[in-house]
Design an enzyme around this catalytic site. Structure first.
Site, mmCIF file in Angstrom:
data_model
loop_
_atom_site.group_PDB
_atom_site.id
_atom_site.type_symbol
_atom_site.label_atom_id
_atom_site.label_comp_id
_atom_site.label_asym_id
_atom_site.label_seq_id
_atom_site.Cartn_x
_atom_site.Cartn_y
_atom_site.Cartn_z
ATOM 1 N N ASP A 65 1.039 -1.312 -0.116
ATOM 2 C CA ASP A 65 0.174 -0.439 -0.014
ATOM 3 C C ASP A 65 1.285 1.180 -0.114
ATOM 4 O OD1 ASP A 65 0.771 -0.187 2.404
ATOM 5 O OD2 ASP A 65 -0.950 -1.126 3.557
ATOM 6 N N ASP A 134 -7.332 -3.559 14.319
ATOM 7 C CA ASP A 134 -9.003 -4.145 13.761
ATOM 8 C C ASP A 134 -9.162 -5.285 13.001
ATOM 9 O OD1 ASP A 134 -8.118 -2.572 11.323
ATOM 10 O OD2 ASP A 134 -9.383 -1.059 11.675
ATOM 11 N N HIS A 136 -6.875 -5.063 10.132
ATOM 12 C CA HIS A 136 -7.211 -5.219 8.513
ATOM 13 C C HIS A 136 -6.029 -5.565 8.406
ATOM 14 C CE1 HIS A 136 -4.929 -1.436 10.539
ATOM 15 N NE2 HIS A 136 -4.091 -2.140 9.622
ATOM 16 N N GLU A 141 -9.542 -1.872 5.188
ATOM 17 C CA GLU A 141 -10.448 -2.064 6.137
ATOM 18 C C GLU A 141 -11.385 -3.136 7.137
ATOM 19 O OE1 GLU A 141 -8.773 -0.325 8.596
ATOM 20 O OE2 GLU A 141 -8.131 1.634 7.928
#
Length: 264
Positions: A65, A134, A136, A141
């Site tokens: 990314d 979380d 990801h 996400e």
């Protein structure tokens, strides 16, 4: 699932797998990650290059990314991160390193272009991943499609908060990023997931033992036929079947010593 005693052993075991991959296939295509977790791995790979001649000259890389809206020479860009923490310290050809372009005239074109580049070299042989608190992976996400491809993602408030420590108060912090999709990641021939620290314990438990769900993207890795998860004791502390994973690891180690696969 491999449980190591501490984060240094995690880095060494991950480096063992990557070194074996490169020695077996010198022109390997590696998928790489940024963040604090893989820094120890990259330090170990640099050491093996300098002290033992681990050769990266034929290796090609694709990063997961990049932020949208900051140039590659920005101190917080992932291109800068990779140059400083790995590329500039090994003998890799810079032209063989690919990080998504977050400054293109049309950011929406970056995803399809990145996918074409991956396909043009025959796909990713080994993808390195970390996991967010979380769940990801990359910047996929929660609620990301499990079949998604490289695209623009809006970052969650949790991710923005987690990453805010890298930006000063008066500095522009991107809220968008280009990320490999979950579907893109799952097309890799092999996946190496690493996690360290107590803050990742719940994420590791959900990833390994939870139900597959777009609300926790890392659970999609359960669908891949060849994923190696290497964690330290702290990150493994919430695993329900921790004892079993250690038992499996011991038997696997014994088996490999007797019958080591050429591509292990």
């Amino acid at each position: 699932v491999i449980i190591a005693s501490d984060q240094n052993i995690v880095a060494q075991k991950c480096a063992d797998i990557i070194e074996s991959q490169i020695k077996t296939l010198p022109d390997s295509v590696l998928g790489l990650a940024t963040g604090s977790t893989p820094v120890g791995l990259y330090t170990e790979l640099i050491k093996r290059h300098r002290e033992h001649g681990l050769d990266f000259s034929g290796v090609r890389t694709f990063n997961l990314d990049e932020y949208v809206g900051i140039p590659e020479n920005h101190p917080q860009s992932y291109r800068t991160f990779m140059n400083q923490n790995l590329f500039d310290q090994i003998n890799i050809n810079p032209q063989n390193t690919c990080v998504p372009d977050g400054m293109g005239e049309n950011p929406l074109d970056a995803g399809p272009l990145f996918e074409k580049k991956i396909k043009s070299v025959g796909g990713i042989d080994l993808q390195v991943l970390g996991v967010g608190t979380d769940g990801h992976i990359g910047f996929n996400e929660p609620t990301s499609s499990l079949r998604s491809k490289t695209r623009i993602k809006t970052l969650t408030h949790q991710t923005l908060e987690d990453n805010s420590r890298f930006f000063s108060e008066d500095e522009f912090q991107p809220k968008l990023a280009i990320t490999m999709g979950i579907g893109t990641i799952l097309e890799s021939r092999r996946i190496l997931m690493m996690a360290t620290g107590e803050s990742k314990a719940l994420a590791v438990r959900e990833m390994v033992e939870g139900s597959i769900s777009a609300f926790f993207p890392a659970t999609a890795l359960q669908l891949h036929e060849r994923v190696t998860v290497i964690v330290d004791e702290a990150a493994a502390s919430e695993l329900q079947h921790k004892g079993y994973y250690k038992f499996v690891g011991k038997l696997q180690d014994d088996l490999i010593k007797k019958h080591r696969p050429s591509d292990w």
